[in-house]
Design an enzyme around this catalytic site. Structure first.
Site, PDB file in Angstrom:
ATOM      1  N   GLU A 193     -45.254-129.336 -21.163  1.00 59.46           N
ATOM      2  CA  GLU A 193     -45.434-127.882 -21.086  1.00 59.46           C
ATOM      3  C   GLU A 193     -44.201-127.250 -21.708  1.00 59.46           C
ATOM      4  O   GLU A 193     -43.100-127.346 -21.169  1.00 59.46           O
ATOM      5  CB  GLU A 193     -45.623-127.470 -19.618  1.00 59.46           C
ATOM      6  CG  GLU A 193     -46.413-126.177 -19.454  1.00 59.46           C
ATOM      7  CD  GLU A 193     -45.642-124.954 -19.938  1.00 59.46           C
ATOM      8  OE1 GLU A 193     -46.159-124.247 -20.830  1.00 59.46           O
ATOM      9  OE2 GLU A 193     -44.535-124.721 -19.443  1.00 59.46           O
ATOM     10  N   SER A 194     -44.375-126.616 -22.863  1.00 60.15           N
ATOM     11  CA  SER A 194     -43.229-126.201 -23.682  1.00 60.15           C
ATOM     12  C   SER A 194     -42.308-125.185 -23.004  1.00 60.15           C
ATOM     13  O   SER A 194     -41.095-125.242 -23.170  1.00 60.15           O
ATOM     14  CB  SER A 194     -43.708-125.663 -25.034  1.00 60.15           C
ATOM     15  OG  SER A 194     -44.536-124.536 -24.863  1.00 60.15           O
ATOM     16  N   CYS A 213     -46.286-132.262 -30.373  1.00 53.57           N
ATOM     17  CA  CYS A 213     -46.970-131.257 -29.556  1.00 53.57           C
ATOM     18  C   CYS A 213     -45.975-130.213 -29.047  1.00 53.57           C
ATOM     19  O   CYS A 213     -45.503-129.400 -29.828  1.00 53.57           O
ATOM     20  CB  CYS A 213     -47.772-131.927 -28.442  1.00 53.57           C
ATOM     21  SG  CYS A 213     -49.030-130.832 -27.718  1.00 53.57           S
ATOM     22  N   ARG A 216     -48.743-121.365 -30.163  1.00 57.66           N
ATOM     23  CA  ARG A 216     -48.599-122.321 -29.064  1.00 57.66           C
ATOM     24  C   ARG A 216     -49.917-123.007 -28.691  1.00 57.66           C
ATOM     25  O   ARG A 216     -49.934-124.183 -28.355  1.00 57.66           O
ATOM     26  CB  ARG A 216     -47.997-121.621 -27.846  1.00 57.66           C
ATOM     27  CG  ARG A 216     -47.433-122.608 -26.849  1.00 57.66           C
ATOM     28  CD  ARG A 216     -46.544-121.940 -25.854  1.00 57.66           C
ATOM     29  NE  ARG A 216     -47.334-121.307 -24.806  1.00 57.66           N
ATOM     30  CZ  ARG A 216     -46.797-120.696 -23.761  1.00 57.66           C
ATOM     31  NH1 ARG A 216     -45.500-120.618 -23.639  1.00 57.66           N
ATOM     32  NH2 ARG A 216     -47.560-120.147 -22.847  1.00 57.66           N
ATOM     33  N   ARG A 246     -54.593-129.799 -26.331  1.00 59.23           N
ATOM     34  CA  ARG A 246     -54.086-128.423 -26.170  1.00 59.23           C
ATOM     35  C   ARG A 246     -53.003-128.166 -27.217  1.00 59.23           C
ATOM     36  O   ARG A 246     -51.883-127.763 -26.916  1.00 59.23           O
ATOM     37  CB  ARG A 246     -53.532-128.236 -24.759  1.00 59.23           C
ATOM     38  CG  ARG A 246     -53.385-126.776 -24.354  1.00 59.23           C
ATOM     39  CD  ARG A 246     -52.919-126.666 -22.922  1.00 59.23           C
ATOM     40  NE  ARG A 246     -52.413-125.337 -22.654  1.00 59.23           N
ATOM     41  CZ  ARG A 246     -51.624-125.035 -21.649  1.00 59.23           C
ATOM     42  NH1 ARG A 246     -51.237-125.954 -20.811  1.00 59.23           N
ATOM     43  NH2 ARG A 246     -51.218-123.815 -21.464  1.00 59.23           N
ATOM     44  N   HIS A 301     -50.410-136.305 -30.993  1.00 61.93           N
ATOM     45  CA  HIS A 301     -49.725-137.273 -30.127  1.00 61.93           C
ATOM     46  C   HIS A 301     -49.803-138.682 -30.709  1.00 61.93           C
ATOM     47  O   HIS A 301     -50.717-139.435 -30.365  1.00 61.93           O
ATOM     48  CB  HIS A 301     -50.361-137.261 -28.735  1.00 61.93           C
ATOM     49  CG  HIS A 301     -50.094-136.033 -27.947  1.00 61.93           C
ATOM     50  ND1 HIS A 301     -49.042-135.936 -27.062  1.00 61.93           N
ATOM     51  CD2 HIS A 301     -50.733-134.839 -27.913  1.00 61.93           C
ATOM     52  CE1 HIS A 301     -49.043-134.732 -26.509  1.00 61.93           C
ATOM     53  NE2 HIS A 301     -50.064-134.051 -27.009  1.00 61.93           N
ATOM     54  N   GLU A 357     -48.147-141.179 -29.928  1.00 67.01           N
ATOM     55  CA  GLU A 357     -47.883-142.157 -28.863  1.00 67.01           C
ATOM     56  C   GLU A 357     -49.144-142.518 -28.083  1.00 67.01           C
ATOM     57  O   GLU A 357     -49.128-143.459 -27.285  1.00 67.01           O
ATOM     58  CB  GLU A 357     -46.807-141.626 -27.904  1.00 67.01           C
ATOM     59  CG  GLU A 357     -47.252-140.551 -26.939  1.00 67.01           C
ATOM     60  CD  GLU A 357     -47.407-139.152 -27.509  1.00 67.01           C
ATOM     61  OE1 GLU A 357     -47.670-138.218 -26.733  1.00 67.01           O
ATOM     62  OE2 GLU A 357     -47.283-138.977 -28.751  1.00 67.01           O
TER      63      GLU A 357
END
Length: 197
Positions: free
Chosen positions: A53-54, A84, A115, A144, A179, A181
């Site tokens: 969550e940025s 992300c 965002r 997201r 992502h 990963e």
């Protein structure tokens, strides 16, 4: 050689595992450290800013004294990869939502970000992405996901979906809206490690 992964929240263990496998594939050795407090980033040769969550990540980077260390690392031109939320934090400017929530940005990459460019969690998707450093498409996982809506002249755009930039590079920085990963395909992590070896 020491690789750091910001471990305040997000896909930390997944990035650590991907880096371990990528190092093993190329026959290289490096220490991988997870970072929650200041004092560790200065000893790293490369750094990963994972998803999460940025807004929370930005606040905690400031509170823990890590944000300035990341800026110093960038000044030293050491490789930094943001995925992300990491892409959001690397930007110099955000959209209205970023401004409204007083989102802290590191301001390291000459980009303006949206965002929630691709919607909410339920709008997550996978996309066969063409990346210039890969021979075949990469199955990119977007959750997201943010996007870059504007990039400065020193930013190299690596991939877009429609008009939204989802992968970009500026000198030592690699920013990804997806992502890497969360897939067994290690080619993006290998590309990042190419900056070191």
């Amino acid at each position: 050689m020491k690789l750091g992964v910001i471990a305040i929240q997000g896909d930390v263990s997944e990035h650590v595992e991907a880096l371990e496998k990528a190092l093993e594939q190329r026959g290289e050795k490096a220490e991988i450290v997870t970072i929650k407090h200041k004092g560790i980033v200065p000893g790293c040769d490369a750094l990963v800013l994972p998803g999460g969550e940025s807004t929370t990540l930005g606040k905690l980077l400031i509170r823990e004294g890590i944000a300035d260390e990341i800026r110093d690392m960038n000044e030293a031109c050491k490789p930094i990869m943001g995925t992300c939320a990491g892409l959001i934090l690397l930007a110099t400017e955000g959209d209205e939502q970023v401004r409204k929530t007083h989102q802290h940005l590191l301001g390291l990459m000459d980009t303006r970000v949206n965002r929630n460019a691709f919607g909410r969690q339920r709008d997550s998707f996978e996309f066969q992405l063409e990346l210039p450093f890969l021979d075949t498409p990469y199955n990119a996982v977007f959750i997201r996901a943010p996007g870059i809506v504007e990039a400065g002249k020193d930013v190299t755009i690596l991939a877009s979906i429609d008009d939204m930039i989802v992968a970009a590079e500026q000198e030592n920085i690699l920013a990804l809206a997806f992502h890497p990963e969360l897939t067994d395909d290690l080619r993006v992590h290998q590309y990042f490690l190419d900056k070191l070896f």
